[in-house]
Design an enzyme around this catalytic site. Sequence first.
Site, PDB file in Angstrom:
ATOM      1  N   ASP A 107       0.833  -1.199   0.000  1.00 26.75           N
ATOM      2  CA  ASP A 107       0.000   0.000   0.000  1.00 26.75           C
ATOM      3  C   ASP A 107       0.874   1.258   0.000  1.00 26.75           C
ATOM      4  O   ASP A 107       1.666   1.462  -0.913  1.00 26.75           O
ATOM      5  CB  ASP A 107      -0.971  -0.068   1.192  1.00 26.75           C
ATOM      6  CG  ASP A 107      -2.051   0.990   1.169  1.00 26.75           C
ATOM      7  OD1 ASP A 107      -3.047   0.795   0.469  1.00 26.75           O
ATOM      8  OD2 ASP A 107      -1.885   2.018   1.847  1.00 26.75           O
ATOM      9  N   HIS A 272      -7.033  -7.033   0.887  1.00 21.29           N
ATOM     10  CA  HIS A 272      -5.991  -6.010   0.818  1.00 21.29           C
ATOM     11  C   HIS A 272      -4.890  -6.250   1.845  1.00 21.29           C
ATOM     12  O   HIS A 272      -3.702  -6.071   1.545  1.00 21.29           O
ATOM     13  CB  HIS A 272      -6.617  -4.634   1.041  1.00 21.29           C
ATOM     14  CG  HIS A 272      -5.642  -3.500   1.024  1.00 21.29           C
ATOM     15  ND1 HIS A 272      -4.922  -3.151  -0.100  1.00 21.29           N
ATOM     16  CD2 HIS A 272      -5.276  -2.628   1.995  1.00 21.29           C
ATOM     17  CE1 HIS A 272      -4.146  -2.121   0.169  1.00 21.29           C
ATOM     18  NE2 HIS A 272      -4.337  -1.781   1.446  1.00 21.29           N
TER      19      HIS A 272
END
Length: 292
Positions: A107, A272
Site C-alpha cells: 500500500d 488487501h
Amino acid sequence: MGISIPGFETRSIGVADGVELNAAVGGEGPAIVLLHGFPETHLMWRHVAPTLAEHHTVVCPDLRGYGASSKPEAVAEDTYSKRTMAADIVGLADVFEFDRFALVGHDRGAHVAFRAGLDHPNRISHLGILDIVPTLDTWNVLHGVTAAVAFHLYLMAQPPGLPEQMIARSADAFFGHFLEVWSTSSRTIPAEVRAEYLRACRDAVASIVADYRATATVDIEHDQADLDAGNRLTMPVTVVQQDWGRQLGFDAAATWRPWTTDLQHFTTQAGHFMAEEAPEDITTLILSLVKR
C-alpha cells in the site's frame, strides 16, 4: 507499546534532517526491508518477518508520519513526497551499512518502495510490491462510479485544513472503516492490533493526510518525469495484488510492464491486508523474489 514482532527488537533510528524512524529489527543475513501500508504500522509484518529473519536481516520501519516515527510538519510540498520518504529508507539502510537490500512494500509503503527503486536502483536488489499500481496510473484508472472505492484519495488530496479537521473529529470511525471493509475476516486484524493501528493513526492525522496529498501533487510530477525519460525499474520486481483489473476495468499486469524490465505479476484471493490474512503465501513470494 504492548504488541511487537516476535523475536525482534525495536529501535529509533535517525535517517535525515532530524527525522527518526521507529523500526523493528531481527535476524541475520542478506537484508530485507519491509514497508507497511495504510492504516497500519510495521506490526502488519508480524506474521511474515519472523520467518524471513531465519535467513535474513529484516528491518520493519514505521514510515515517516506513521506509527512511532517522526511526523514533521508538512512545511514544504515534498516533506511527504515518496521521493523524500524513499530517501528515509535509503538513510535507514546506510545506518545498518546495507550496500544493497531487498525492499518490499504494501500500500503506502509500496508507493515508497516504487520510488526508491526508481531513484536508487544501485541500492535496491529486489523489489516487492503489494496491492498497488504506480501513483501516476492510480489516478488514470479511477473513473466514474468505480472511483468511489478510493474516495479517501480524493478527500485527502484537498488543500490543507478541511480534510484534517474532518478526519480528526472522527478518526476512529474513518480509519476503522478501512480496517473493516478491506478485511475479509474479523480474524485478519485482531482486536488488540486494531486498537494499536487506530491509536497510531489518531496521533498522525496531519502527516497521513500530507502523505496522501503528495500523491495527488508532487508524486505525480516525479512519476511523469520518469515515464517521459523512459526510466524503468531495473531490478527483479514481484507485484502481488487483488484483481483490481477486473474490478476497475483495466489490465493491471500490462499497467506494470512499462515500468519494469523483470516483472512477475500475481493476483491473490486474499484481501488487501494480504500479509496479515495470507502470511505464508506472501512469505513464500518474498523468498522466491530474493532468489531471482
